[in-house]
Scaffold this motif. Structure first.
Motif, PDB file in Angstrom:
ATOM      1  N   UNK A 131      13.536 -10.422  -1.539  1.00 13.29           N
ATOM      2  CA  UNK A 131      13.322 -10.849  -0.149  1.00 13.29           C
ATOM      3  C   UNK A 131      13.828  -9.791   0.817  1.00 13.29           C
ATOM      4  N   UNK A 132      15.043  -9.299   0.561  1.00 12.59           N
ATOM      5  CA  UNK A 132      15.604  -8.266   1.437  1.00 12.59           C
ATOM      6  C   UNK A 132      14.734  -7.014   1.405  1.00 12.59           C
ATOM      7  N   UNK A 133      14.299  -6.620   0.199  1.00 13.29           N
ATOM      8  CA  UNK A 133      13.446  -5.441   0.077  1.00 13.29           C
ATOM      9  C   UNK A 133      12.135  -5.587   0.819  1.00 13.29           C
ATOM     10  N   UNK A 134      11.533  -6.796   0.733  1.00 11.02           N
ATOM     11  CA  UNK A 134      10.286  -7.031   1.450  1.00 11.02           C
ATOM     12  C   UNK A 134      10.480  -6.989   2.960  1.00 11.02           C
ATOM     13  N   UNK A 135      11.591  -7.558   3.419  1.00 10.49           N
ATOM     14  CA  UNK A 135      11.871  -7.548   4.859  1.00 10.49           C
ATOM     15  C   UNK A 135      12.078  -6.127   5.367  1.00 10.49           C
ATOM     16  N   UNK A 136      12.844  -5.351   4.615  1.00 12.33           N
ATOM     17  CA  UNK A 136      13.066  -3.955   5.012  1.00 12.33           C
ATOM     18  C   UNK A 136      11.759  -3.169   5.003  1.00 12.33           C
ATOM     19  N   UNK A 137      10.952  -3.393   3.970  1.00 10.07           N
ATOM     20  CA  UNK A 137       9.682  -2.686   3.857  1.00 10.07           C
ATOM     21  C   UNK A 137       8.715  -3.102   4.961  1.00 10.07           C
ATOM     22  N   UNK A 157      18.834 -15.578  -9.060  1.00  8.79           N
ATOM     23  CA  UNK A 157      18.985 -15.713  -7.605  1.00  8.79           C
ATOM     24  C   UNK A 157      19.256 -14.362  -6.933  1.00  8.79           C
ATOM     25  N   UNK A 158      20.179 -13.530  -7.475  1.00  7.77           N
ATOM     26  CA  UNK A 158      20.358 -12.202  -6.863  1.00  7.77           C
ATOM     27  C   UNK A 158      19.064 -11.381  -6.870  1.00  7.77           C
ATOM     28  N   UNK A 159      18.265 -11.536  -7.926  1.00  6.35           N
ATOM     29  CA  UNK A 159      16.993 -10.809  -7.985  1.00  6.35           C
ATOM     30  C   UNK A 159      16.054 -11.272  -6.885  1.00  6.35           C
ATOM     31  N   UNK A 171      15.532  -0.772  -5.439  1.00  7.68           N
ATOM     32  CA  UNK A 171      16.888  -0.496  -4.944  1.00  7.68           C
ATOM     33  C   UNK A 171      17.615  -1.765  -4.532  1.00  7.68           C
ATOM     34  N   UNK A 172      16.934  -2.633  -3.769  1.00  9.78           N
ATOM     35  CA  UNK A 172      17.602  -3.846  -3.288  1.00  9.78           C
ATOM     36  C   UNK A 172      17.878  -4.825  -4.432  1.00  9.78           C
ATOM     37  N   UNK A 173      16.957  -4.938  -5.390  1.00  8.70           N
ATOM     38  CA  UNK A 173      17.182  -5.822  -6.536  1.00  8.70           C
ATOM     39  C   UNK A 173      18.361  -5.320  -7.368  1.00  8.70           C
ATOM     40  N   UNK A 174      18.396  -4.030  -7.659  1.00  9.96           N
ATOM     41  CA  UNK A 174      19.504  -3.468  -8.429  1.00  9.96           C
ATOM     42  C   UNK A 174      20.827  -3.645  -7.695  1.00  9.96           C
ATOM     43  N   UNK A 175      20.785  -3.406  -6.389  1.00  8.90           N
ATOM     44  CA  UNK A 175      22.016  -3.536  -5.590  1.00  8.90           C
ATOM     45  C   UNK A 175      22.554  -4.955  -5.645  1.00  8.90           C
ATOM     46  N   UNK A 176      21.677  -5.954  -5.465  1.00  5.69           N
ATOM     47  CA  UNK A 176      22.126  -7.342  -5.474  1.00  5.69           C
ATOM     48  C   UNK A 176      22.657  -7.741  -6.850  1.00  5.69           C
ATOM     49  N   UNK A 177      22.014  -7.268  -7.915  1.00  7.87           N
ATOM     50  CA  UNK A 177      22.487  -7.606  -9.253  1.00  7.87           C
ATOM     51  C   UNK A 177      23.796  -6.902  -9.600  1.00  7.87           C
ATOM     52  N   UNK A 203       0.819  -1.206   0.000  1.00  2.85           N
ATOM     53  CA  UNK A 203       0.000   0.000   0.000  1.00  2.85           C
ATOM     54  C   UNK A 203       0.858   1.264   0.000  1.00  2.85           C
ATOM     55  N   UNK A 204       2.167   1.103   0.180  1.00  2.00           N
ATOM     56  CA  UNK A 204       3.069   2.245   0.294  1.00  2.00           C
ATOM     57  C   UNK A 204       3.997   2.332  -0.918  1.00  2.00           C
ATOM     58  N   UNK A 205       4.085   3.506  -1.510  1.00  2.00           N
ATOM     59  CA  UNK A 205       4.940   3.700  -2.674  1.00  2.00           C
ATOM     60  C   UNK A 205       6.404   3.437  -2.340  1.00  2.00           C
ATOM     61  N   UNK A 206       6.801   3.764  -1.116  1.00  2.00           N
ATOM     62  CA  UNK A 206       8.191   3.560  -0.707  1.00  2.00           C
ATOM     63  C   UNK A 206       8.601   2.099  -0.824  1.00  2.00           C
ATOM     64  N   UNK A 207       7.644   1.180  -0.681  1.00  2.00           N
ATOM     65  CA  UNK A 207       7.948  -0.247  -0.797  1.00  2.00           C
ATOM     66  C   UNK A 207       8.528  -0.567  -2.173  1.00  2.00           C
TER      67      UNK A 207
END
Length: 291
Positions: A54-60, A47-49, A20-26, A10-14
């Motif tokens: 997962x990391x992005x969802x956890x942070x969000x 796998x990096x994606x 950001x996290x997907x780009x960073x991992x790749x 529901x949040x745009x920041x998510x």
């Protein structure tokens, strides 16, 4: 976890966090491949994606949990303040339901004129508490069916400053906005109000809104010495005092809001409600308009 995971979307920041996290991992995966001189196939970025997602969802989820916890605590606080206002209103039949109706009308008007979310939040609290200073006014004055004498008027006019002392002064801007609602809702647009004689836009906009909704509810409430005004008569009186007692732009917006087909006035119980306790003073002021 599933409820939290759904709520994060529901949040745009998510979505920004996920990108950001997907780009960073790749980027890290590509850099690692370059360092060891290996060409990574497209499938090697799956796998990096996934890890980035997962990391992005956890942070969000963590961020949203704090946001929603804060919203829940904020709503609990507002509910407690509402309970306080109901307790104050129920000191006698003259004030029953007044603060709640003023709050509903004020929020509706504030939303119509484009107040920010912070302003609306503070307007809600300020509207609920606008008459908190009356806790220091004797019931014999609040309930007096006859016109108030000069000493009684002077005493009841102290309720904005009494309310300010109850809430307290603080450098916190949010609390200042609430205090401004309480202290300034009886100021007049022409500068002849109280307690500070502010004029025009010197009066905080939240207080200018409450001045209108407070007066409207006072006029359309039953009183021990007369029947209540009709909505039409009350609006005519507000229009008559537009520019002298009330902000003319806000008065016009309020009138248009009340006549909108999709607007519903706050519920009231005229079987038990008699008046708003401050109505005598307001009517004396409005009839003595010096525009």
């Amino acid at each position: 976890m599933s409820a939290i995971s759904l709520s994060v979307f529901r949040y745009r920041q998510t979505y920004l966090t996920l990108v950001t996290t997907v780009l960073t991992m790749n980027i890290l995966a590509h850099a690692q491949s370059s360092l060891i001189g290996v060409t990574r196939p497209v499938s090697g970025y799956i796998l990096p994606t996934i890890i980035g997602l997962v990391i992005g969802l956890l942070l969000s989820a963590n961020r949203v949990s704090f946001i929603e916890k804060g919203e829940a605590q904020k709503r609990l606080f507002i509910n407690i303040v509402h309970a306080l206002s109901i307790a104050l209103d129920e000191r006698d039949a003259y004030t029953y339901g007044h603060s709640s109706r003023v709050t509903e009308l004020s929020i509706a008007l504030g939303g119509r004129v484009g107040l920010s979310s912070l302003q609306l939040e503070m307007l809600e609290l300020g509207s609920i508490l606008h008459d908190v200073g009356k806790i220091g006014i004797p019931d014999t004055i609040l309930n007096k069916p006859e016109p108030l004498n000069s000493d009684e008027i002077k005493l009841i006019r102290q309720h904005p400053s009494k309310g300010e002392r109850i809430i307290g002064l603080d450098k916190n801007r949010r609390q200042q906005m609430i205090v401004e609602c309480i202290r300034s809702h009886h100021e007049r647009y022409d500068g002849s109000g109280y307690p500070d004689g502010l004029a025009g836009e010197e009066i905080p906009i939240l207080a200018r809104i409450i001045a209108i909704t407070d007066a409207y509810d006072a006029m359309t409430s039953l009183r021990p010495y007369r029947i209540k005004m009709t909505a039409e008569a009350a609006m005519s009186e507000l229009a008559r005092c537009s520019g002298s007692q009330f902000d003319p732009r806000l008065t016009l917006e309020f009138s248009q809001m009340l006549t909108a087909t999709d607007f519903r006035l706050p519920a009231r119980n005229d079987q038990t409600e008699l008046a708003d306790g401050d109505g005598r003073v307001w009517v004396q002021e409005v009839s003595a308009d010096s525009a």
